[in-house]
Scaffold this motif. Structure first.
Motif, PDB file in Angstrom:
ATOM      1  N   GLU A 287      -6.640  -4.540  -3.024  1.00  0.00           N
ATOM      2  CA  GLU A 287      -7.601  -5.289  -2.042  1.00  0.00           C
ATOM      3  C   GLU A 287      -9.003  -5.303  -2.430  1.00  0.00           C
ATOM      4  OE1 GLU A 287      -5.641  -6.979   1.819  1.00  0.00           O
ATOM      5  OE2 GLU A 287      -3.863  -6.232   1.356  1.00  0.00           O
TER       6      GLU A 287
ATOM      7  N   SER B 171       0.963  -1.058   0.194  1.00  0.00           N
ATOM      8  CA  SER B 171       0.356  -0.120  -0.137  1.00  0.00           C
ATOM      9  C   SER B 171       0.323   1.072  -0.639  1.00  0.00           C
ATOM     10  CB  SER B 171      -1.006   0.013   1.339  1.00  0.00           C
ATOM     11  OG  SER B 171      -1.863  -0.876   0.598  1.00  0.00           O
TER      12      SER B 171
ATOM     13  N   GLN C 267      -7.097   0.893   0.373  1.00  0.00           N
ATOM     14  CA  GLN C 267      -7.885  -0.892   0.993  1.00  0.00           C
ATOM     15  C   GLN C 267      -9.122   0.199   1.473  1.00  0.00           C
ATOM     16  OE1 GLN C 267      -4.194  -2.352   2.236  1.00  0.00           O
ATOM     17  NE2 GLN C 267      -5.122  -3.672   3.380  1.00  0.00           N
TER      18      GLN C 267
HETATM   19 MG   LIG Z   1      -2.300  -2.812   1.712  1.00  0.00          MG
END
Ligand SMILES: [Mg+2]
Ligand SMILES: Nc1ncnc2c1ncn2[C@@H]1O[C@H](COP(=O)(O)OP(=O)(O)OP(=O)(O)O)[C@@H](O)[C@H]1O
Ligand SMILES: Nc1ncnc2c1ncn2[C@@H]1O[C@H](COP(=O)(O)OP(=O)(O)OP(=O)(O)O)[C@@H](O)[C@H]1O
Ligand SMILES: [Mg+2]
Lengths: 169, 158, 158, 169
Positions: free
Chosen positions: B89, A32, A147
């Motif tokens: 994700e 990330s 996310q």
């Molecule tokens: Mg992540």
């Protein structure tokens, strides 16, 4: 990237080819942080969006946290700035700049001072923002989905759903 | 203001329906709470999965919300072209079938635009043109890349 | 009030450290912001993963937060016995190694207490004593159960 | 369960043995609804915690939604109540009731009226709550961890983390 979050104090590069690229790796490895580095380069200033440590923008600078006497390596000094460079292929001239390759660089000093470069020439965040906005690349843009964002969108109230569509136009 | 909004809304609504059908075996649509006074009402996201009745997004399950949310985000992206797309994700709450459908859909879309997805699941890695493995060595991230067709994929501690 | 709190906090802190060590290759601990005036400060959750330095929970990654959160919840459960424990998709953000460690830990804990976990991943199913498959037939849920040792496990559309 | 959320209008039972039980199945199949059924039986009254449709407690009653003229089956009438029964093995007398098996039943009528039974005898939510609380089984208890709760706990501020530990004692 140099000195940005977990990328460490030596410069590293991540080259992505056209098509479908997947980034994978263990929890906490720094996946990330790549998305944060891109957001940072195009002008994102919110410590929360960049998930900066301690809630301050300077929290994105690599912090080896060696001060508590852990086994210090020589490279362990905390750099006093971080720099991220983003290179975009611009053959289709989607970005209104007359080059096949557009290079954007942002450097943040520990003092809080920011410096932006577009193809090597110094520029301001606002000027860069106007050019990138026309190409559909802005910090608040929908093309970078952090996310957890997908489920959050479905949990919005009807009123909030209308507002995000208003923001798109 | 209303005309601009309605034009974008119509495009998003059409894309949303199309994308949702590609991702699932159901259908979904957007409804304006107040067709006349658009800005005094909200937008309802209705979704029907398989043989079940249709429900508004707030009554869906965790995974059904994730699929509907992704479809809406991609539909909203269609209003303006972007140089690349990055999803972090988006598959974490999806079952095996929804994950595979989503991976396939993004793979097809990547013909026309650059798509990057961050994931922990093999189902995306198997379909990628290029995979980046990230691992941490003493707090510093390192990046290796490979083309998945050959490699046996597994996620290891850095 | 303070003595009761401190007694529970001490137990939770000890359990948390122990559980976190079982789940990961790092260590974690709880710190009181103000040791004297306990109720005027908060509690910091510090976690160190592998060879990385320790960070407070707010600076951890999505998966690191999930592991730390689960360890804290299980530690807090230890203050009072419960007839059973039920966890709903606590593994959705975990990589393969963290998932396997967690599944193994819960399996061992289930010797002394009844543990039920809802999951989409095979790594939990493979370790279960009994698995319930839920599927939807026209909007109505149906439940089948089997012992996974024999069955080849896969998640199918109901 | 009878008439509770997606369990349909005919009674169904889910028997869980001691040890490690796993519940799996496709998205939307009704896994989390099982957790909601347990919370409902032990007295949870918040529509939000039970994820009740339309934000009202009566939203947990099975709704076939046939009113819009879909292919109606005979069983498709919407029941006017739902009932959940929870049976707990009590050989160790953790629940202060002198039976090897403790059966808790809650019925909710569309009118909003609730009826509770403990081992077949009518009781009130408060009386049941006191008995179950001693056994570590209460609606706000930590032993039932809903979807998404683990990451949320780590995202709490230090102040909030202290408060949840205060609530435990
Ligand atoms: Mg992540
Ligand atoms: N009152 C009701 N009557 C009938 N069906 C209902 C009712 N309330 C909820 N549902 C249905 O239950 C479904 C959600 O079930 P649940 O949340 O248990 O899914 P899940 O198996 O946990 O899925 P996921 O893996 O996505 O979390 C919804 O799709 C909804 O259609
Ligand atoms: N300023 C910083 N200096 C050094 N390391 C940092 C800094 N900020 C964050 N980190 C580290 O980066 C890690 C988080 O990385 P990231 O969120 O990218 O993980 P991830 O690969 O996305 O993991 P997950 O799969 O769990 O989402 C944290 O564990 C933290 O230790
Ligand atoms: Mg669920």
């Amino acid at each position: 990237m140099r000195g940005f979050k977990s990328s460490g104090s030596r410069p590293v590069a991540v080259n992505m080819e056209p098509g479908f690229t997947v980034i994978t790796g263990p929890n906490g490895s720094g996946k990330s942080n790549i998305a944060d580095a891109i957001l940072f380069a195009i002008g994102e200033n919110s410590p929360k969006q960049l998930r900066a440590a301690n809630g301050k923008l300077s929290g994105v600078i690599y912090d080896p946290k060696k001060e508590d006497g852990e086994t210090g390596t020589t490279a362990a000094e905390r750099p006093n700035s971080c720099r991220v460079t983003l290179q975009l292929v611009n053959i289709d001239r989607a970005i209104p700049v007359d080059n096949d390759l557009v290079t954007i660089t942002r450097e943040l000093k520990e003092t809080g001072e920011n410096v932006y470069f577009l193809n090597g020439k110094k520029t301001t965040r606002t000027a860069l923002g106007e050019i990138l906005d026309l190409a559909g690349l802005s910090p608040g843009g929908l093309n970078i989905v952090p996310q957890g964002a997908a489920t959050k969108v479905a949990d919005l109230t009807p009123e909030e759903k209308r507002r995000i569509i208003e923001d798109v136009v | 203001k209303k005309t601009v909004f309605m034009a974008a809304f119509a495009k998003i609504r059409e894309e949303f329906g199309f994308i949702f059908k590609r991702l699932t075996d159901g259908e979904a649509w957007l409804e304006l709470e107040d067709e006349e006074e658009v800005f005094s009402g909200g937008i309802l996201l209705m979704a029907r999965f398989g043989l079940k009745p249709a429900w508004e997004s707030l009554s869906l399950s965790g995974g059904e919300k994730a699929v509907s949310g992704v479809a809406l985000i991609i539909a909203m992206q269609s209003v303006q072209p972007h140089p690349f797309y990055l999803f972090d994700e988006i598959d974490s709450h999806l079952d095996a079938i929804n994950s595979a459908n989503l991976a396939q859909f993004l793979k097809e879309r990547s013909r026309a635009a650059q798509i990057v997805t961050i994931t922990l699941r093999d189902v995306f890695i198997a379909r990628s043109d290029m995979t980046y493995g990230v691992y941490s060595a003493g707090g510093i991230s390192r990046y290796v890349h490979y083309k998945p067709a050959a490699a046996e994929v597994s996620v290891k501690r850095g």
